[in-house]
Design a protein around this motif. Structure first.
Motif: not given
Length: 456
Positions: A304, A350-352, A408, A430, A432, A434
């Protein structure tokens, strides 16, 4: 004609005066009369036609004016090209009003020829011939244009043979954006730039070069010859260069150094030749790259990383770059490979895990973020009382704090207040969740406040 008799007589009188001035070759005076007539009767095709021809005649007369005449009797006013543009404007108005007559197409072609837009002039003549295929004037004008400019449909320019003279001796491909050194050798500008990252000598004869490839001009004549004679291959080279510069939405050049988090700002000193090449390409593109670290658990590049935007790029005299970057989006590396010495990766963003708007979990998360923002403000106020140096004070800026409505982004801003080990920062990158990231930051801030730890 839908006009009052007095007004009609005034328009007719002005048009007659303009015609007399035109016959006497007093074109400026003729244009003045025609313009007054058009103010009274806008869009009249006959008056527009006469004024267009008068503009063209002035343009032609100015172009044919000898240098001696200009030296001993200088003129003031509009240049020949501007007069031709005004003539074209009037001709296009007539075409829009009355497209069933060949005359406006002839006037349009006349103006375009004076502007040296020969291909467009030829198209105007062909359009006129579609209206009146038997027009002798249009046929003659088209024939003269083709014979004088050699742009007839079947005309072909002799093309040069593809030889080694048009190849770069560094990449062995057709020269793209060629530059010629003071010692007389030609290379692709990007190839010479890359070569000079390793030394300031000509790659062919080893002459010391006191030039800066960044500002060194392209050889315009050589570039034009190549583009004119090898258009398809040159287009391929341009596409190849753009692929290197604009890697694509999901392709990312990587700078392997440290773990960077979103909202984090960092200063970089770029000195390695491979990364200097990468930065040049990035600055020609979208000013973005990926930053990754070596994972201490595996000893390889972490899976990541974080996309950073180059906010400031200062080239230094010795070829290095001073950069100011800021983290933006997270990504996971799907696969990576080497390209000209540096690493490029195909990534996924990547997103939460999102929480539904209006849900109880979302409201609780925003409440947690609000509480954390108050804690952060108190923490920064206490830190400002003890931290005095400007270098550290610039990291304690409450104005840059994202609003709790974007939990986030806020969570990463919060994390950046605390000094963490690279492995801990990688774990947060890494993560995810919040809520978990904000909760961890609150615990860390509380511990730091109690122990009086120094902030970043």
């Amino acid at each position: 004609m839908g006009m009052a008799p007095d007004k009609y007589r005034e328009v007719f009188d002005l048009a007659q005066r303009g015609a007399r001035a035109f016959r006497d070759r007093r074109f400026d005076e003729a244009i003045s009369y025609y313009s007054k007539a058009l103010n009274l009767r806008p869009g009249d095709p006959i008056i527009l036609s006469n004024r267009s021809l008068a503009f063209s005649r002035i343009s032609q007369r100015l172009r044919e004016r000898s240098a001696a005449d200009s030296e001993y009797q200088p003129l003031n006013g509009l240049d020949p090209t501007t007069h031709a543009e005004l003539a074209l404007k009037d001709a296009e108005k007539i075409v829009s009003i009355n497209s069933n007559s060949p005359r406006p197409y002839l006037l349009k072609a006349y103006a375009l020829i004076l502007m040296e837009h020969y291909h467009e002039a030829r198209e105007a003549l062909l359009a006129g011939l579609q209206v009146d295929p038997l027009s002798h004037v249009l046929q003659t004008c088209l024939s003269d244009l083709d014979s004088n400019t050699n742009i007839a449909a079947g005309a072909r320019r002799a093309r040069l043979d593809r030889t080694d003279d048009f190849e770069c001796t560094l990449c062995f491909k057709l020269l793209y954006e060629p530059v010629t050194t003071p010692c007389g050798h030609s290379f692709c500008r990007s190839c010479l730039h890359q070569s000079m990252d390793h030394g300031n000598k000509c790659p062919m004869c080893r002459t010391v070069l006191f030039i800066g490839p960044r500002t060194y001009p392209i050889s315009v004549t050589l570039s034009n010859i190549i583009q004119r004679n090898f258009p398809e291959e040159y287009a391929e080279r341009r596409s190849e260069h753009e692929t290197m510069t604009y890697a694509g939405v999901d392709l990312m050049p990587l700078f392997v150094m440290d773990v960077v988090l979103p909202c984090q700002k960092m200063a970089l000193n770029i000195f390695e030749p491979r990364y200097r090449l990468m930065v040049r390409r990035i600055m020609e593109g979208n000013h973005r790259m990926g930053m990754v670290a070596i994972d201490s658990a595996t000893g390889t590049v972490a899976d990541c990383g974080c996309e950073v935007e180059i906010l400031e790029c200062e080239p230094l005299p010795d070829g290095r770059f001073y950069l100011e970057v800021e983290g933006s989006r997270r990504f996971r590396i799907l696969r990576s490979w080497d390209q000209d010495g540096y690493r490029v990766a195909e990534v996924e963003w990547l997103q939460d895990i999102p929480l539904p708007e209006g849900s109880q979990e979302r409201r609780e998360l925003i409440e947690l973020a609000n509480g954390a923002s108050e804690l952060a403000r108190a923490y920064i106020r206490r830190a400002r009382e003890t931290v005095r140096t400007a270098r550290r004070a610039r990291h304690l800026d409450l104005e840059s704090m994202p609003g709790p409505q974007d939990p986030e982004k806020f969570s990463f801003w919060l994390v950046n207040l605390i000094s963490l080990r690279p492995s801990d920062r990688l774990d947060l990158l890494r993560l995810r969740d919040t809520r978990e990231r904000i909760s961890s930051s609150i615990r860390l801030l509380s511990d730091a406040a109690e122990q009086g730890c120094r902030v970043q």
